[in-house]
Design an enzyme around this catalytic site. Structure first.
Site, PDB file in Angstrom:
ATOM      1  CD  GLN A  40      -1.054  -0.826   3.625  1.00 15.20           C
ATOM      2  OE1 GLN A  40      -2.270  -0.815   3.532  1.00 15.20           O
ATOM      3  NE2 GLN A  40      -0.425  -1.362   4.658  1.00 15.20           N
ATOM      4  CD  GLN A  71      -5.371   3.544  18.131  1.00 12.33           C
ATOM      5  OE1 GLN A  71      -5.424   2.335  17.900  1.00 12.33           O
ATOM      6  NE2 GLN A  71      -5.067   4.432  17.224  1.00 12.33           N
ATOM      7  CG  ASP A  95      -1.582   2.278  14.566  1.00 12.13           C
ATOM      8  OD1 ASP A  95      -1.916   2.162  15.748  1.00 12.13           O
ATOM      9  OD2 ASP A  95      -2.343   1.952  13.617  1.00 12.13           O
ATOM     10  CG  ASP A 164      -6.459  -1.308  14.271  1.00 17.67           C
ATOM     11  OD1 ASP A 164      -7.314  -0.767  13.543  1.00 17.67           O
ATOM     12  OD2 ASP A 164      -5.507  -0.696  14.770  1.00 17.67           O
TER      13      ASP A 164
HETATM   14  N1  SPM Z   1      -4.819   1.799  14.845  1.00 20.88           N
HETATM   15  C1  SPM Z   1      -5.456   2.618  13.911  1.00 20.88           C
HETATM   16  C2  SPM Z   1      -5.691   1.937  12.611  1.00 20.88           C
HETATM   17  C3  SPM Z   1      -6.990   2.343  12.009  1.00 20.88           C
HETATM   18  N2  SPM Z   1      -7.727   1.267  11.451  1.00 20.88           N
HETATM   19  C4  SPM Z   1      -9.048   1.579  10.994  1.00 20.88           C
HETATM   20  C5  SPM Z   1      -9.044   2.666   9.990  1.00 20.88           C
HETATM   21  C6  SPM Z   1     -10.367   2.882   9.333  1.00 20.88           C
HETATM   22  C7  SPM Z   1     -10.247   4.019   8.390  1.00 20.88           C
HETATM   23  N3  SPM Z   1     -11.424   4.283   7.642  1.00 20.88           N
HETATM   24  C8  SPM Z   1     -12.554   4.656   8.386  1.00 20.88           C
HETATM   25  C9  SPM Z   1     -13.715   4.734   7.519  1.00 20.88           C
HETATM   26  C10 SPM Z   1     -14.925   4.791   8.344  1.00 20.88           C
HETATM   27  N4  SPM Z   1     -16.062   4.722   7.562  1.00 20.88           N
END
Ligand code: SPM
Length: 288
Positions: A40, A71, A95, A164
């Protein structure tokens, strides 16, 4: 379906087919990192008002200003719903923020961590030390692998599994499918709990209902919680949970005062309130 990267006149625009007709913009001051990994496009920005921001394939994963909300809720809801979590698996979240939160539970003895893209970990250690400190915990064992393949090989191993993931575009897509959830269930100990990134009840109703159906088929208990993250589209995101035993919608243990004092979003009352959904969402999920 691919996202495109938009940075123009000092602003970052998050534009994605998953939330058509809208964009989320943050004013930026500097691009700190901008490289493609095997999986990515990884970018770190210094924003004007939200601290540093990590984006993967043009989608905001976190900003330093509000990452605590995501988190804390993704980690502490399942961990406090479990009466005594000792063995934890975290899939994704290179992260380190979920590890940081899970590590706050003194009863946790081991945290296996599986991430497909090692470069996200490296970049987070360089630019996001307040999250990547999660990797400093001696209870953490890091595996650089495809999370779906990793968990397929595990049986009856974990009290709590937290996924996550990024959105179901690109490397995260497989993490929203039923075979993956079957593997998660198989990897749990009796009475175990899973919690997965559950997208937005406003913007991704197909995705949320699909996850709810899958978990309803597989688990003794299933529930969906939502909470505020201002820098995700729509300002909200959810967590989809499945349990082989414990009630999900309230904590099974008291939160130590010292731990509570270090959290910014999660409280036992917030835990319970997050499952109280707007009427349209309640109707939508009860109709499944
Ligand atoms: N530890 C943080 C990582 C984030 N993971 C989830 C990210 C989601 C991003 N898109 C959100 C869209 C919500 N509709």
């Amino acid at each position: 379906m691919k996202n495109s990267i938009h940075v123009k006149d000092g602003w970052f625009f998050e534009i994605c087919n998953m939330w058509p007709g809208m964009a989320l913009s943050l004013e930026i001051e500097n691009i700190l990192y901008d490289e493609k990994s095997l999986f990515q496009h990884i970018q770190v920005f210094e924003t004007k008002n939200h601290g540093k921001m990590l984006a993967l394939d043009g989608i905001i994963q976190l900003t330093e200003s509000d990452e605590f909300s995501y988190q804390e809720m993704l980690a502490h809801i399942p961990l406090f719903a479990h009466p005594r979590p000792e063995t934890v698996l975290v899939i994704g979240g290179g992260d380190g923020g979920i590890l940081r939160e899970a590590g706050r539970h003194a009863c946790v003895k081991t945290m296996d961590f599986c991430e497909i893209d090692e470069m996200v970990i490296t970049v987070s250690k360089q630019f996001l030390p307040d999250l990547a400190c999660g990797f400093d915990d001696p209870r953490v064992n890091v595996f650089i692998r495809d999370g779906a393949a990793f968990v397929r090989e595990k049986t009856g191993r974990y009290d709590v599994i937290i996924v996550d993931s990024s959105d179901p575009i690109g490397p995260g897509e497989v993490l929203f499918k039923k075979p993956f959830y079957e593997s998660l269930k198989n990897a749990l100990k009796p009475g175990g709990i899973i919690a997965t990134q559950g997208e937005s009840i406003f913007l991704h109703q197909d995705c949320v209902t699909n996850l709810a159906k899958i978990t309803r088929d597989l688990f003794k208990q299933q529930a969906y919680a939502c909470f505020i993250v201002p820098t995700y589209p729509g300002g909200n995101i959810g967590v989809c949970l499945g349990s082989l035993g414990p009630e999900l919608t309230r904590p099974a243990r008291e939160i130590p005062a010292e731990l509570q004092s270090r959290l910014k979003y999660y409280t036992p009352r917030v835990h319970e309130a997050a499952f109280v959904l707007p009427h349209f969402a309640q109707v939508m999920l009860e109709a499944l």
